[in-house]
Design an enzyme around this catalytic site. Structure first.
Site, PDB file in Angstrom:
ATOM      1  N   ASN A  31       1.083  -0.938   0.012  1.00 33.17           N
ATOM      2  CA  ASN A  31      -0.186  -0.471  -0.324  1.00 33.17           C
ATOM      3  C   ASN A  31       1.164   0.936  -0.118  1.00 33.17           C
ATOM      4  O   ASN A  31       1.609   1.398  -0.936  1.00 33.17           O
ATOM      5  CB  ASN A  31      -0.917  -0.444   1.039  1.00 33.17           C
ATOM      6  CG  ASN A  31      -0.403   0.200   2.393  1.00 33.17           C
ATOM      7  OD1 ASN A  31      -0.081  -0.626   2.237  1.00 33.17           O
ATOM      8  ND2 ASN A  31      -1.064   0.804   3.122  1.00 33.17           N
ATOM      9  N   ASP A  32       0.496   2.271   0.751  1.00 34.36           N
ATOM     10  CA  ASP A  32       1.392   3.445   0.666  1.00 34.36           C
ATOM     11  C   ASP A  32       2.767   3.580   0.037  1.00 34.36           C
ATOM     12  O   ASP A  32       3.373   3.085   0.911  1.00 34.36           O
ATOM     13  CB  ASP A  32       1.344   4.553   1.849  1.00 34.36           C
ATOM     14  CG  ASP A  32       0.060   3.822   3.013  1.00 34.36           C
ATOM     15  OD1 ASP A  32      -1.076   3.501   2.311  1.00 34.36           O
ATOM     16  OD2 ASP A  32      -0.176   4.299   4.237  1.00 34.36           O
ATOM     17  N   TRP A  78      -3.682  -6.938   2.960  1.00 35.52           N
ATOM     18  CA  TRP A  78      -3.063  -6.319   4.352  1.00 35.52           C
ATOM     19  C   TRP A  78      -2.506  -6.890   5.751  1.00 35.52           C
ATOM     20  O   TRP A  78      -3.909  -7.603   6.197  1.00 35.52           O
ATOM     21  CB  TRP A  78      -3.791  -4.877   4.162  1.00 35.52           C
ATOM     22  CG  TRP A  78      -3.192  -4.210   5.220  1.00 35.52           C
ATOM     23  CD1 TRP A  78      -2.138  -3.260   5.264  1.00 35.52           C
ATOM     24  CD2 TRP A  78      -3.620  -3.611   6.608  1.00 35.52           C
ATOM     25  NE1 TRP A  78      -1.990  -1.989   6.295  1.00 35.52           N
ATOM     26  CE2 TRP A  78      -3.153  -2.894   7.236  1.00 35.52           C
ATOM     27  CE3 TRP A  78      -4.473  -4.265   7.765  1.00 35.52           C
ATOM     28  CZ2 TRP A  78      -2.411  -2.222   9.052  1.00 35.52           C
ATOM     29  CZ3 TRP A  78      -4.223  -4.137   9.128  1.00 35.52           C
ATOM     30  CH2 TRP A  78      -4.005  -2.827   9.316  1.00 35.52           C
ATOM     31  N   TRP A 134       4.092   1.393  10.537  1.00 33.13           N
ATOM     32  CA  TRP A 134       3.340   1.949   9.048  1.00 33.13           C
ATOM     33  C   TRP A 134       4.073   3.074   8.673  1.00 33.13           C
ATOM     34  O   TRP A 134       5.506   3.389   9.127  1.00 33.13           O
ATOM     35  CB  TRP A 134       1.641   2.488  10.540  1.00 33.13           C
ATOM     36  CG  TRP A 134       1.059   1.399  10.308  1.00 33.13           C
ATOM     37  CD1 TRP A 134       1.086  -0.130  10.311  1.00 33.13           C
ATOM     38  CD2 TRP A 134      -0.167   1.229  10.621  1.00 33.13           C
ATOM     39  NE1 TRP A 134       0.761  -0.889  10.427  1.00 33.13           N
ATOM     40  CE2 TRP A 134      -0.246  -0.029  11.418  1.00 33.13           C
ATOM     41  CE3 TRP A 134      -1.075   2.278  10.406  1.00 33.13           C
ATOM     42  CZ2 TRP A 134      -2.325  -0.506  11.133  1.00 33.13           C
ATOM     43  CZ3 TRP A 134      -2.702   1.750  11.607  1.00 33.13           C
ATOM     44  CH2 TRP A 134      -2.711   0.528  11.794  1.00 33.13           C
ATOM     45  N   SER A 135       3.111   4.143   7.848  1.00 28.06           N
ATOM     46  CA  SER A 135       4.028   4.823   7.123  1.00 28.06           C
ATOM     47  C   SER A 135       4.360   6.078   7.967  1.00 28.06           C
ATOM     48  O   SER A 135       3.907   6.409   9.036  1.00 28.06           O
ATOM     49  CB  SER A 135       2.107   5.511   6.639  1.00 28.06           C
ATOM     50  OG  SER A 135       2.070   4.370   5.061  1.00 28.06           O
ATOM     51  N   ARG A 168      -1.101   8.607  13.406  1.00 29.94           N
ATOM     52  CA  ARG A 168      -0.394   8.955  12.588  1.00 29.94           C
ATOM     53  C   ARG A 168       0.119   9.319  11.665  1.00 29.94           C
ATOM     54  O   ARG A 168       0.210  10.399  10.756  1.00 29.94           O
ATOM     55  CB  ARG A 168      -0.353   6.802  12.305  1.00 29.94           C
ATOM     56  CG  ARG A 168      -1.485   7.154  11.796  1.00 29.94           C
ATOM     57  CD  ARG A 168      -2.739   6.180  10.809  1.00 29.94           C
ATOM     58  NE  ARG A 168      -3.470   5.625  10.428  1.00 29.94           N
ATOM     59  CZ  ARG A 168      -4.726   5.172  11.156  1.00 29.94           C
ATOM     60  NH1 ARG A 168      -4.751   5.609  12.327  1.00 29.94           N
ATOM     61  NH2 ARG A 168      -6.392   5.476  10.196  1.00 29.94           N
TER      62      ARG A 168
HETATM   63  N1  DQQ Z   1      -2.125   2.737   5.916  1.00 32.76           N
HETATM   64  C1  DQQ Z   1      -2.582   4.155   6.004  1.00 32.76           C
HETATM   65  C2  DQQ Z   1      -2.214   4.753   7.075  1.00 32.76           C
HETATM   66  C3  DQQ Z   1      -1.251   3.965   7.861  1.00 32.76           C
HETATM   67  C4  DQQ Z   1      -1.309   2.649   6.690  1.00 32.76           C
HETATM   68  C5  DQQ Z   1      -2.568   5.016   5.338  1.00 32.76           C
HETATM   69  C6  DQQ Z   1      -0.788   1.499   7.480  1.00 32.76           C
HETATM   70  O1  DQQ Z   1      -2.173   5.834   7.534  1.00 32.76           O
HETATM   71  O2  DQQ Z   1       0.462   4.132   8.492  1.00 32.76           O
HETATM   72  O3  DQQ Z   1      -3.231   4.190   4.191  1.00 32.76           O
HETATM   73  O4  DQQ Z   1      -0.734   0.044   6.466  1.00 32.76           O
END
Ligand code: DQQ
Length: 531
Positions: free
Chosen positions: A21-22, A46, A81-82, A147
């Site tokens: 993902n991100d 995920w 995480w991101s 976050r």
């Molecule tokens: N993905 C979200 C974020 C988080 C991450 C956005 C977790 O808020 O940190 O897609 O995979």
């Protein structure tokens, strides 16, 4: 192989398998571009999230390294995480990321390169001071809504500033501000940089200067998976961001992309003096299909991003390096596209192509249909009309990933309306007919395009890559990305057409199309097995 995996992309970054993902921590360091990404090395869904890592010298071809950050400590044991990268004053890059701790609280952590002399930055060391920001009984921050730290910036007072996404009571999307003198010890500022009471949780905020006077604040809104941005002014003394008048501060405001595009993140490319934008484009299919094909998620092609002359909106364009992949150019002389006509663009590989087209409208004044003042939602208009409705000026545009018999196609098109003595241009991406086989989310996307067709030709550039279609209208003023999964129009059976379903003829003033070669994505080692 391409036959068993017709939806894998050829030049949009994706790992060989599993979930992505991100984009995280993009930067350029010692001439090397770094892309980190949210990655589950164990499955196509995920879950167990690490920082995947890839490097490139051209934003096109990528080498995948072992993950840079894996859950290992109490402060990130449930996920890395991101987050973002910041180049410190001495030139060393630092990563700030969100850790999911042993109690499932969200905290912010710091990591530094083990060896800053290594341009590939393959090993990262987590700070012994982690976590460096945490929710506690004092600050009233909800520990599950805290976050995604941004790239930090340095004020004139030599203090670092960073924002972190948050939601406060009553659905107030918030960019919390923290400051630090040493990048290790962070204090929450008295007030957030900005907040908006109509959006809910802000994920992956981004905040960056776009001119001497203007800044952009972007938020990814969790409840709708929509991103929006506001253009405004930032006062570096008071740390307040004020949106410009008319720059709407919620999901009905401006969007980087009006299709599938989320958790975007930009960085300043100090070598080419440009800002580059990356984003996650998820699948439109179900989890079952992701598991079957063994992967999920793409990165959008990197875009250069800048402020439009009007200072009201951003403009985006695929990073110029994509041109390295171009081959077999096909050009069309000026051509009239009669009402109801369809014209094949032959000679390019329809599943992997870059098409630039522009239209001029000879009978503009005479023709346009009236734009009703009650029409507020461009996506709805696109959805109701679709590509086959016979309008007046339009729909006209491209059919991509189309089968030879036009049973399957994705339509990217314009419709022009008249509003008083002016014109309104609508840009649409219609996925309704994109696949005969698979059942998936075929939502139609649409947005207004701020181009005056009296003064300018209407241009459209579309990047086609097997299951992703990225379109740029009006030289990058409106962008729409879609995911589609054709069953007939795959690989060498994918065609491209230009169409005009309006009742007036229009002119193609320019058409260039290229086949795009496959980008090289290689791995330094088979590291996935050990995870
Ligand atoms: N993905 C979200 C974020 C988080 C991450 C956005 C977790 O808020 O940190 O897609 O995979």
């Amino acid at each position: 192989s391409a036959d068993s995996q017709p939806y894998r992309s050829a030049y949009h970054f994706q790992p060989p398998n599993n979930w992505m993902n991100d984009p995280n921590g993009p930067m350029i360091y010692k001439g090397i571009y770094h892309l980190f990404y949210q990655y589950n090395p164990r499955s196509a869904v995920w879950g167990y999230i690490v920082w995947g890592h890839a490097t490139s010298t051209d934003l096109v071809n990528w080498t995948i390294h072992p993950p840079a950050l894996l859950p290992s400590e109490p402060y990130d044991i449930n996920g890395c995480w991101s987050g973002s990268a910041t180049i410190l004053q001495d030139g060393t890059p630092a990563i700030l990321y969100t850790g999911i701790d042993s109690k499932n609280n969200q905290v912010q952590n710091l990591a530094m390169p083990k060896n800053p002399l290594d341009p590939y930055l393959v090993e990262w060391v987590k700070s012994p001071h982690n976590p460096i920001m945490e929710p506690n009984s004092m600050n009233k921050i909800n520990s599950t809504l805290f976050r995604d730290p941004t790239t930090a910036w340095l004020g004139n007072d030599e203090r670092w500033r960073v924002i972190v996404g948050n939601k406060r009571e009553h659905h107030i999307g918030t960019a919390l501000l923290y400051t630090s003198t040493d990048f290790v010890c962070w204090t929450e500022a008295e007030r957030p940089l900005h907040s908006s009471n109509e959006t809910g949780m802000w994920e992956c905020p981004d905040f960056f200067p776009v001119s001497n006077a203007k800044h952009v604040l972007k938020a990814s809104v969790f409840r709708s998976l929509v991103e929006y941005y506001t253009v405004g002014t930032y006062d570096g003394e008071t740390d307040i961001f004020i949106p410009d008048e008319g720059s709407v501060d919620n999901e009905s405001g401006l969007r980087l992309d009006y299709g599938k595009y989320y958790a975007s993140k930009s960085f300043f490319d100090s070598e080419k003096k440009r800002r580059i934008l990356l984003a996650w484009v998820n699948e439109s299919t179900s989890t079952n299909i992701d598991i079957m094909k063994g992967w999920s998620g793409l990165q959008a092609f990197p875009r250069k991003i800048w402020l439009d002359k009007s200072e009201k909106q951003l403009v985006q364009w695929p990073a110029e390096e994509i041109e390295k992949l171009r081959t077999n150019q096909v050009k069309l002389p000026i051509t009239t596209l009669k009402a109801g006509s369809l014209l094949e663009v032959s000679g390019v590989t329809g599943a992997q192509a870059d098409v630039e087209i522009s239209f001029s409208i000879p009978m503009l004044e005479r023709a346009a249909e009236v734009f009703e003042s009650s029409w507020r939602n461009p996506q709805e208009i696109c959805s109701q009309r679709g590509s086959s409705a016979n309008g007046d000026l339009g729909p006209f545009g491209l059919l991509v990933l189309a089968s030879s018999d036009i049973q399957e196609f994705t339509a990217v098109f314009f419709i022009i309306f008249k509003k008083n003595s002016k014109f309104v241009v609508l840009m649409c991406s219609d996925q309704k007919r994109s696949s005969l086989g698979l059942d998936y989310d075929k939502t139609t996307y649409g947005a207004f395009l701020d181009v005056d067709p009296v003064k300018q030709n209407l241009s459209l550039r579309t990047l086609i890559d097997h299951s992703i279609v990225e379109s740029f209208g009006g030289e990058g003023k409106t962008c729409i990305t879609a995911r589609v999964y054709p069953t007939l129009a795959i690989n060498d059976k994918a065609h491209i057409f230009v169409f005009n379903n309006g009742s007036q003829h229009i002119e193609i003033s320019n058409l260039s199309a290229w086949s795009l070669k496959q980008a090289k994505i290689s791995s330094t080692e088979e590291h996935d097995k050990s995870l």
